[in-house]
Design a protein around this motif. Structure first.
Motif, PDB file in Angstrom:
ATOM      1  N   TRP A  86      -7.411   2.805  10.111  1.00  0.00           N
ATOM      2  CA  TRP A  86      -6.920   3.118   9.542  1.00  0.00           C
ATOM      3  C   TRP A  86      -5.448   2.708   8.507  1.00  0.00           C
ATOM      4  N   TYR A  87      -4.972   1.693   9.261  1.00  0.00           N
ATOM      5  CA  TYR A  87      -3.425   1.115   9.297  1.00  0.00           C
ATOM      6  C   TYR A  87      -4.287   0.381   7.357  1.00  0.00           C
ATOM      7  N   VAL A  88      -5.063  -0.021   7.789  1.00  0.00           N
ATOM      8  CA  VAL A  88      -6.103  -0.692   6.592  1.00  0.00           C
ATOM      9  C   VAL A  88      -5.596  -0.056   5.370  1.00  0.00           C
ATOM     10  N   ILE A  89      -6.784   1.433   5.865  1.00  0.00           N
ATOM     11  CA  ILE A  89      -7.214   2.154   4.636  1.00  0.00           C
ATOM     12  C   ILE A  89      -5.899   3.142   3.875  1.00  0.00           C
ATOM     13  N   SER A  90      -4.167   2.736   4.727  1.00  0.00           N
ATOM     14  CA  SER A  90      -3.411   3.247   4.108  1.00  0.00           C
ATOM     15  C   SER A  90      -2.376   2.358   3.686  1.00  0.00           C
ATOM     16  N   ILE A  91      -2.587   1.118   3.454  1.00  0.00           N
ATOM     17  CA  ILE A  91      -1.418   0.039   2.872  1.00  0.00           C
ATOM     18  C   ILE A  91      -2.715   0.181   1.837  1.00  0.00           C
ATOM     19  N   VAL A  92      -3.819  -0.094   1.292  1.00  0.00           N
ATOM     20  CA  VAL A  92      -5.180   0.229   0.173  1.00  0.00           C
ATOM     21  C   VAL A  92      -4.980   1.221  -0.545  1.00  0.00           C
ATOM     22  N   LEU A  93      -4.814   2.348   0.095  1.00  0.00           N
ATOM     23  CA  LEU A  93      -4.415   3.697  -0.690  1.00  0.00           C
ATOM     24  C   LEU A  93      -2.747   3.438  -1.103  1.00  0.00           C
ATOM     25  N   ILE A 107       5.638   2.133   1.841  1.00  0.00           N
ATOM     26  CA  ILE A 107       4.747   2.091   2.661  1.00  0.00           C
ATOM     27  C   ILE A 107       4.882   1.267   3.838  1.00  0.00           C
ATOM     28  N   ALA A 108       4.923   0.025   3.162  1.00  0.00           N
ATOM     29  CA  ALA A 108       4.466  -0.994   4.430  1.00  0.00           C
ATOM     30  C   ALA A 108       5.722  -0.823   5.544  1.00  0.00           C
ATOM     31  N   ILE A 109       7.049  -0.447   5.008  1.00  0.00           N
ATOM     32  CA  ILE A 109       7.764  -0.553   6.635  1.00  0.00           C
ATOM     33  C   ILE A 109       7.604   0.787   7.871  1.00  0.00           C
ATOM     34  N   LEU A 110       6.572   2.089   6.500  1.00  0.00           N
ATOM     35  CA  LEU A 110       6.156   2.524   7.217  1.00  0.00           C
ATOM     36  C   LEU A 110       5.035   2.811   8.473  1.00  0.00           C
ATOM     37  N   VAL A 111       4.256   2.060   7.826  1.00  0.00           N
ATOM     38  CA  VAL A 111       2.933   1.260   8.630  1.00  0.00           C
ATOM     39  C   VAL A 111       3.165   0.203   9.135  1.00  0.00           C
ATOM     40  N   ILE A 112       4.182  -0.023   9.200  1.00  0.00           N
ATOM     41  CA  ILE A 112       4.985  -1.061  10.474  1.00  0.00           C
ATOM     42  C   ILE A 112       5.085  -0.618  11.065  1.00  0.00           C
ATOM     43  N   ASP A 119      -2.979  -4.341 -11.409  1.00  0.00           N
ATOM     44  CA  ASP A 119      -2.051  -3.723 -10.104  1.00  0.00           C
ATOM     45  C   ASP A 119      -3.063  -3.132  -9.427  1.00  0.00           C
ATOM     46  N   VAL A 120      -3.807  -2.092  -9.746  1.00  0.00           N
ATOM     47  CA  VAL A 120      -4.449  -1.160  -8.535  1.00  0.00           C
ATOM     48  C   VAL A 120      -5.028  -2.468  -7.985  1.00  0.00           C
ATOM     49  N   GLY A 121      -5.965  -2.803  -8.258  1.00  0.00           N
ATOM     50  CA  GLY A 121      -6.400  -3.632  -7.363  1.00  0.00           C
ATOM     51  C   GLY A 121      -6.327  -4.725  -6.966  1.00  0.00           C
ATOM     52  N   SER A 122      -4.868  -6.446  -7.598  1.00  0.00           N
ATOM     53  CA  SER A 122      -4.552  -6.732  -7.344  1.00  0.00           C
ATOM     54  C   SER A 122      -3.355  -6.807  -6.055  1.00  0.00           C
ATOM     55  N   LEU A 123      -2.534  -5.364  -6.400  1.00  0.00           N
ATOM     56  CA  LEU A 123      -2.017  -5.426  -5.240  1.00  0.00           C
ATOM     57  C   LEU A 123      -2.155  -4.434  -3.695  1.00  0.00           C
ATOM     58  N   SER A 124      -3.620  -3.393  -4.071  1.00  0.00           N
ATOM     59  CA  SER A 124      -4.423  -2.640  -2.863  1.00  0.00           C
ATOM     60  C   SER A 124      -4.877  -4.237  -1.863  1.00  0.00           C
ATOM     61  N   LEU A 125      -5.305  -5.278  -2.828  1.00  0.00           N
ATOM     62  CA  LEU A 125      -6.681  -6.246  -2.447  1.00  0.00           C
ATOM     63  C   LEU A 125      -5.331  -7.120  -1.225  1.00  0.00           C
ATOM     64  N   GLY A 126      -4.089  -7.249  -1.161  1.00  0.00           N
ATOM     65  CA  GLY A 126      -3.004  -8.588  -1.242  1.00  0.00           C
ATOM     66  C   GLY A 126      -2.884  -7.914   0.216  1.00  0.00           C
ATOM     67  N   GLY A 127      -2.161  -6.620  -0.216  1.00  0.00           N
ATOM     68  CA  GLY A 127      -1.535  -6.156   0.558  1.00  0.00           C
ATOM     69  C   GLY A 127      -2.677  -5.132   2.253  1.00  0.00           C
ATOM     70  N   ALA A 128      -4.264  -5.392   2.022  1.00  0.00           N
ATOM     71  CA  ALA A 128      -5.009  -5.628   2.672  1.00  0.00           C
ATOM     72  C   ALA A 128      -5.198  -6.318   3.407  1.00  0.00           C
ATOM     73  N   LEU A 129      -5.062  -7.745   2.843  1.00  0.00           N
ATOM     74  CA  LEU A 129      -5.385  -9.544   3.583  1.00  0.00           C
ATOM     75  C   LEU A 129      -3.994  -8.742   4.651  1.00  0.00           C
ATOM     76  N   GLY A 130      -3.015  -8.730   4.592  1.00  0.00           N
ATOM     77  CA  GLY A 130      -1.639  -8.971   4.491  1.00  0.00           C
ATOM     78  C   GLY A 130      -1.439  -7.621   5.793  1.00  0.00           C
ATOM     79  N   ILE A 131      -1.893  -6.617   5.852  1.00  0.00           N
ATOM     80  CA  ILE A 131      -2.412  -5.700   6.811  1.00  0.00           C
ATOM     81  C   ILE A 131      -2.609  -6.572   8.129  1.00  0.00           C
ATOM     82  N   ILE A 132      -4.038  -7.057   7.452  1.00  0.00           N
ATOM     83  CA  ILE A 132      -4.947  -7.409   8.185  1.00  0.00           C
ATOM     84  C   ILE A 132      -4.726  -8.608   9.453  1.00  0.00           C
ATOM     85  N   SER A 133      -4.399  -9.315   8.779  1.00  0.00           N
ATOM     86  CA  SER A 133      -3.863 -10.639   9.280  1.00  0.00           C
ATOM     87  C   SER A 133      -2.344 -10.655  10.332  1.00  0.00           C
TER      88      SER A 133
END
Length: 358
Positions: free
Chosen positions: A94-101, A135-140, A262-276
Motif C-alpha cells: 500500500w505504500y508503493v500503491i500510494s506513491i504510484v497513484l 505526497i512523499a513526506i506524508l507516506v514516509i 509525466d503520468v508514467g515517468s513520475l509514478s514509475l520513478g516514485g515507485a522505484l524510490g519507495i521500493i528502494s
C-alpha cells in the motif's frame, strides 16, 4: 484477489511466490499488449498528441502526431496485477500503491494541461514539486511512525556491508530525496523513444530478486541484504512493474506509437524510490539507476555552469539530447543507454554478495 481466494481454497500452487511473480509479470504485460492499441487509436481520433518542445532537437518535431499519457495504462495494468496476485494485507504494497497513484495523478494533471493549452510547460514547476513533496513526506511519515513496520535506520553499502546511521528524523528527509529525486530523474530521462522504460524494467527486475531474497533468512545470511519477512510481496509488485513496462515498450520502442507522459515517468520513478527505501537499498538504486543519475547530473551541471559562466557544457540537456545534436541517431543512443543500464544492473546484483567473498 487470487491470493485471497487461494487462502480459502488452499490451492498449493497459488502459495508459491514464484508462481505469483511470473503470472504478475505476464498479466501486466498482456494487459498493455491488448489495451494500448485501442488507446492509440482512440487518442488519435481525439487528436490528443504529445506537445513537443520548440527549442528541442529538430527531429523531434515529427513526434507531434504521437499520442501521450500512455503511462496511465501502465499504472492500470500494474494495479490489476497487484490486486490479483499480491497479499493486500501487506502494508508494503500500500505504500508503493500510494506513491504510484499520487504521483500518477500529478503527472496526469501535468499532461492534461500540456494537451489542453498546446504547450510543453504543463503544471508550473513549483506546484509540481510542492505536490510531489507533500505526497512523499506524508507516506514516509506514516511509514516511519508505523509501529508494525519499525523501519530501521540502516543503509546497505554496495560492495561493503550495512552501516548503522543515527539519522533519526533526518531519515525522513533522506527518504524524501530518494522518492522525489528518482521520480524527477525518470521524468528527465524520458526524452527518447523507449529510453526511460527499459532501465525501469531492469531495476524492477533487480528489486524483485532482492525482495525475494530478503524474505528468506538463509539467503540473507549469505548476501548483503536485510531480512524483511514482508518483502516477498514486493517481488510480485516489482514483477508487475517490469511486465507492464515490457508491454508498454512494445509500442514505445523506436519509432514510438505512444509516449508514457509525466503520468508514467513520475509514478514509475516514485515507485522505484519507495521500493528502494522499503528494501534499504537506496544506494543500490543509485548504482542500478546510474542512467537516471547521469541524466539528472547533466541537467544540474548545465544550469549551474550557465548561471556562472553564461556558457553551456552540453549542446543541450538532458545529455541524451546532447548526443542527438552531435549527430547520433535516436535509436543508437537509446540502445547504448539500455546496454549501460543492463551492465549496471548486473554490477548491482553482484555487489550484494561481494562482501562475503573478500
Amino acid at each position: 484477489m487470487i491470493f485471497l481466494i487461494n487462502k480459502c481454497l488452499n490451492l498449493k500452487i497459488f502459495n508459491m511466490i514464484f508462481f505469483r511473480i511470473i503470472f504478475s509479470l505476464l498479466t501486466s504485460f498482456f494487459i498493455n499488449l491488448f489495451i494500448i492499441p485501442y488507446v492509440i487509436s482512440y487518442f488519435k481520433k481525439l487528436e490528443k498528441f504529445q506537445t513537443i518542445r520548440i527549442d528541442g532537437p529538430i527531429a523531434h518535431l515529427d513526434k507531434n502526431n504521437v499520442p501521450t499519457m500512455g503511462g496511465l495504462f501502465i499504472i492500470i495494468s500494474i494495479l490489476l496485477s497487484v490486486f490479483l496476485y499480491c497479499d493486500l494485507y501487506n502494508t508494503y504494497i500500500w505504500y508503493v500503491i500510494s506513491i504510484v497513484l499520487g504521483y500518477g495523478l500529478i503527472g496526469l494533471l501535468d499532461d492534461y494541461k500540456k494537451i489542453k493549452f498546446n504547450n510543453s510547460t504543463g503544471l508550473k514547476m513549483l506546484w509540481k514539486f510542492f505536490w510531489l513533496s507533500i505526497i512523499a513526506i506524508l507516506v514516509i511519515y506514516i511509514m516511519y511512525f508505523n509501529e508494525e513496520i519499525k523501519i530501521s535506520i540502516k543503509l546497505i553499502v554496495p560492495f561493503y556491508t550495512s552501516i548503522d546511521l543515527k539519522l533519526n528524523y533526518f531519515y525522513i528527509f533522506l527518504s524524501y530525496l530518494v522518492i522525489v529525486g528518482t521520480s524527477n530523474a525518470v521524468n528527465l530521462t524520458d526524452g527518447l523513444d523507449g529510453l526511460a522504460i527499459m532501465p525501469v524494467i531492469f531495476i524492477s527486475l533487480g528489486f524483485s530478486l532482492i525482495a525475494f531474497f530478503s524474505s528468506n533468512i538463509d539467503l540473507c545470511n549469505h548476501l548483503n541484504i536485510f531480512y524483511l519477512f514482508k518483502a516477498n510481496e514486493l517481488s510480485v509488485l516489482c514483477a508487475a512493474i517490469a511486465g507492464s513496462g515490457l508491454g508498454f515498450l512494445w509500442f514505445n520502442a523506436y519509432p514510438a506509437k505512444i509516449f508514457m507522459g509525466d503520468v508514467g515517468s513520475l509514478s514509475l520513478g516514485g515507485a522505484l524510490g519507495i521500493i528502494s527505501i522499503l528494501l534499504h537499498q537506496e544506494l543500490l538504486l543509485l548504482l542500478m539507476g546510474g542512467i537516471f543519475v547521469f541524466e539528472t547530473i547533466s541537467v544540474i551541471l548545465q544550469i549551474i555552469y550557465f548561471k556562472i559562466r553564461k556558457k553551456r557544457i552540453f549542446k543541450m540537456a538532458p545529455i541524451h539530447h546532447h548526443y542527438e545534436i552531435k549527430g547520433l541517431s535516436e535509436n543508437l543512443i537509446t540502445v547504448r543507454f539500455w546496454i549501460i543500464s543492463f551492465i549496471l544492473l548486473l554490477i548491482g546484483i553482484t555487489s550484494l554478495g561481494i562482501n562475503n567473498v573478500i
